[in-house]
Design a protein around this motif. Structure first.
Motif, PDB file in Angstrom:
ATOM      1  N   ILE A   1       0.859  -1.185   0.000  1.00 32.37           N
ATOM      2  CA  ILE A   1       0.000   0.000   0.000  1.00 32.37           C
ATOM      3  C   ILE A   1       0.891   1.229   0.000  1.00 32.37           C
ATOM      4  CG2 ILE A   1      -1.702   1.327   1.321  1.00 32.37           C
ATOM      5  CD1 ILE A   1      -2.706  -1.312   2.492  1.00 32.37           C
ATOM      6  N   LYS A   2       0.606   2.171  -0.843  1.00 31.98           N
ATOM      7  CA  LYS A   2       1.365   3.418  -0.832  1.00 31.98           C
ATOM      8  C   LYS A   2       1.151   4.126   0.509  1.00 31.98           C
ATOM      9  CE  LYS A   2       1.386   4.364  -5.803  1.00 31.98           C
ATOM     10  NZ  LYS A   2       1.022   5.334  -6.867  1.00 31.98           N
TER      11      LYS A   2
ATOM     12  N   GLU B   1       0.941   7.149   1.402  1.00 30.53           N
ATOM     13  CA  GLU B   1      -0.024   8.251   1.386  1.00 30.53           C
ATOM     14  C   GLU B   1      -1.468   7.766   1.287  1.00 30.53           C
ATOM     15  OE1 GLU B   1       1.831   8.019  -2.826  1.00 30.53           O
ATOM     16  OE2 GLU B   1       2.430   7.716  -0.723  1.00 30.53           O
ATOM     17  N   HIS B   2      -1.677   6.480   0.997  1.00 28.52           N
ATOM     18  CA  HIS B   2      -3.026   5.917   0.914  1.00 28.52           C
ATOM     19  C   HIS B   2      -3.415   5.138   2.162  1.00 28.52           C
ATOM     20  CE1 HIS B   2      -2.690   5.942  -3.783  1.00 28.52           C
ATOM     21  NE2 HIS B   2      -2.829   7.153  -3.269  1.00 28.52           N
TER      22      HIS B   2
ATOM     23  N   ARG C   1      -7.068   5.210   3.380  1.00 31.35           N
ATOM     24  CA  ARG C   1      -8.040   4.582   2.481  1.00 31.35           C
ATOM     25  C   ARG C   1      -8.119   3.071   2.701  1.00 31.35           C
ATOM     26  NH1 ARG C   1      -6.333   6.989  -3.452  1.00 31.35           N
ATOM     27  NH2 ARG C   1      -6.054   9.186  -2.863  1.00 31.35           N
ATOM     28  N   HIS C   2      -7.079   2.510   3.280  1.00 34.03           N
ATOM     29  CA  HIS C   2      -6.972   1.054   3.398  1.00 34.03           C
ATOM     30  C   HIS C   2      -6.995   0.598   4.854  1.00 34.03           C
ATOM     31  CE1 HIS C   2      -6.031   0.413  -0.901  1.00 34.03           C
ATOM     32  NE2 HIS C   2      -5.416   1.583  -0.807  1.00 34.03           N
ATOM     33  N   ARG C   3      -7.757   1.306   5.658  1.00 34.21           N
ATOM     34  CA  ARG C   3      -7.789   0.979   7.080  1.00 34.21           C
ATOM     35  C   ARG C   3      -8.228  -0.460   7.327  1.00 34.21           C
ATOM     36  NH1 ARG C   3     -10.219   4.245  12.281  1.00 34.21           N
ATOM     37  NH2 ARG C   3     -10.338   2.432  13.663  1.00 34.21           N
TER      38      ARG C   3
ATOM     39  N   GLN D   1       3.967   7.545   9.999  1.00 37.78           N
ATOM     40  CA  GLN D   1       2.827   6.632  10.137  1.00 37.78           C
ATOM     41  C   GLN D   1       2.811   5.874  11.462  1.00 37.78           C
ATOM     42  OE1 GLN D   1       3.965   4.665   6.225  1.00 37.78           O
ATOM     43  NE2 GLN D   1       1.733   4.593   6.081  1.00 37.78           N
TER      44      GLN D   1
END
Length: 275
Positions: free
Chosen positions: A20-21, A23-24, A27-29, A45
């Motif tokens: 996963i990037k 910065e994303h 979105r991918h919680r 992070q």
């Protein structure tokens, strides 16, 4: 074992890893929450993952916190292995402290910018002009005695095990041993056991599970210079694959240990048998 990675390059050889990037992340919680491990997050992070989602990260939280800059690292070394830490002065960068440090350090000495890597931000101070140039570039004064060496050791430790090691010989362009600054690899000369023991001890005590430790040897005595949480994999052929295999073994062992802890135990011991 289900893993999420925020560094595609460093987890290229690991199975069952979803990249996963960084910065994303938000979105991918759901995918992150479902993962057994979160691999190689960026420093910004870490708090959200560890304290917000209670996720296990690799490298360890200690690796991030202690390895974030040389000031934190050196203070941890001084607390744990003071006799194996070069003499170091760390002060706020103001004129009074600058003069006091200058008066205490014997020329030549080493000065470093705390948040730097790959040999960048490391200066050999030989005169006042060099000292003033260094002061103009750093927020914190970090000076260290110059050890009488022309090489040092890079020891790669993953999950409490020595994965690889080699000597880094000084470049022809200056006093740097870093490969990125012109240093060269000597993989033939044996690795001193004293240096290996020191690196493994510090890794265990500080809970550093992924690092390249830099150790200097002076008359057979090891001095710990620093460690790099994100070390290069170019020193030895096949090093990247060896590191990946060690990471996989470490993560799996930790997972298996947690599974054993979750096994239900019979809280009632058996009654003694009358004889």
């Amino acid at each position: 074992m289900n893993c999420v990675s925020f560094d595609a390059f460093r987890t290229l050889h690991l199975p069952d890893v979803r990249y996963i990037k960084p910065e994303h992340m938000f979105r991918h919680r759901a995918e992150i929450e479902a993962a057994d491990w979160v691999l190689f997050p960026q420093y910004w992070q870490v708090n959200a993952l560890v304290f917000g989602l209670k996720k296990r990260i690799f490298p360890s939280l200690s690796s991030y916190l202690i390895g974030h800059d040389k000031v934190q690292m050196t203070r941890a070394f001084h607390m744990l292995v003071p006799s194996h830490t070069p003499w170091t002065l760390i002060e706020p960068n103001d004129p009074q402290n600058a003069d006091r440090v200058w008066d205490q350090m014997a020329l030549p000495f080493v000065a470093k910018i705390p948040k730097s890597s790959m040999g960048q931000g490391v200066f050999l101070i030989e005169n006042r002009a060099g000292w003033n140039a260094y002061l103009a570039q750093t927020p914190v004064i970090y000076t260290q005695e110059l050890l009488p060496i022309d090489r040092d050791l890079r020891l790669v430790v993953v999950g409490g095990q020595l994965v690889a090691g080699f000597w880094r010989c000084q470049s022809h362009n200056g006093f740097h041993n870093n490969l990125s600054r012109g240093g060269s690899v000597d993989a033939e000369t044996p690795l001193p056991q004293a240096a290996i023991d020191l690196a493994l001890k510090v890794a265990q005590e500080l809970e550093i599970d992924h690092a390249g430790f830099d150790v200097a040897m002076v008359d057979g005595y090891p001095y710990l210079l620093e460690f790099n949480r994100l070390f290069g994999n170019t020193g030895l052929q096949g090093l990247s694959q060896k590191v990946s295999a060690a990471i996989q073994a470490h993560l799996q062992a930790a997972n298996d240990h947690d599974d054993d802890d979750d096994d239900p135990k019979d809280p009632t011991p058996p009654l003694p048998i009358a004889v």
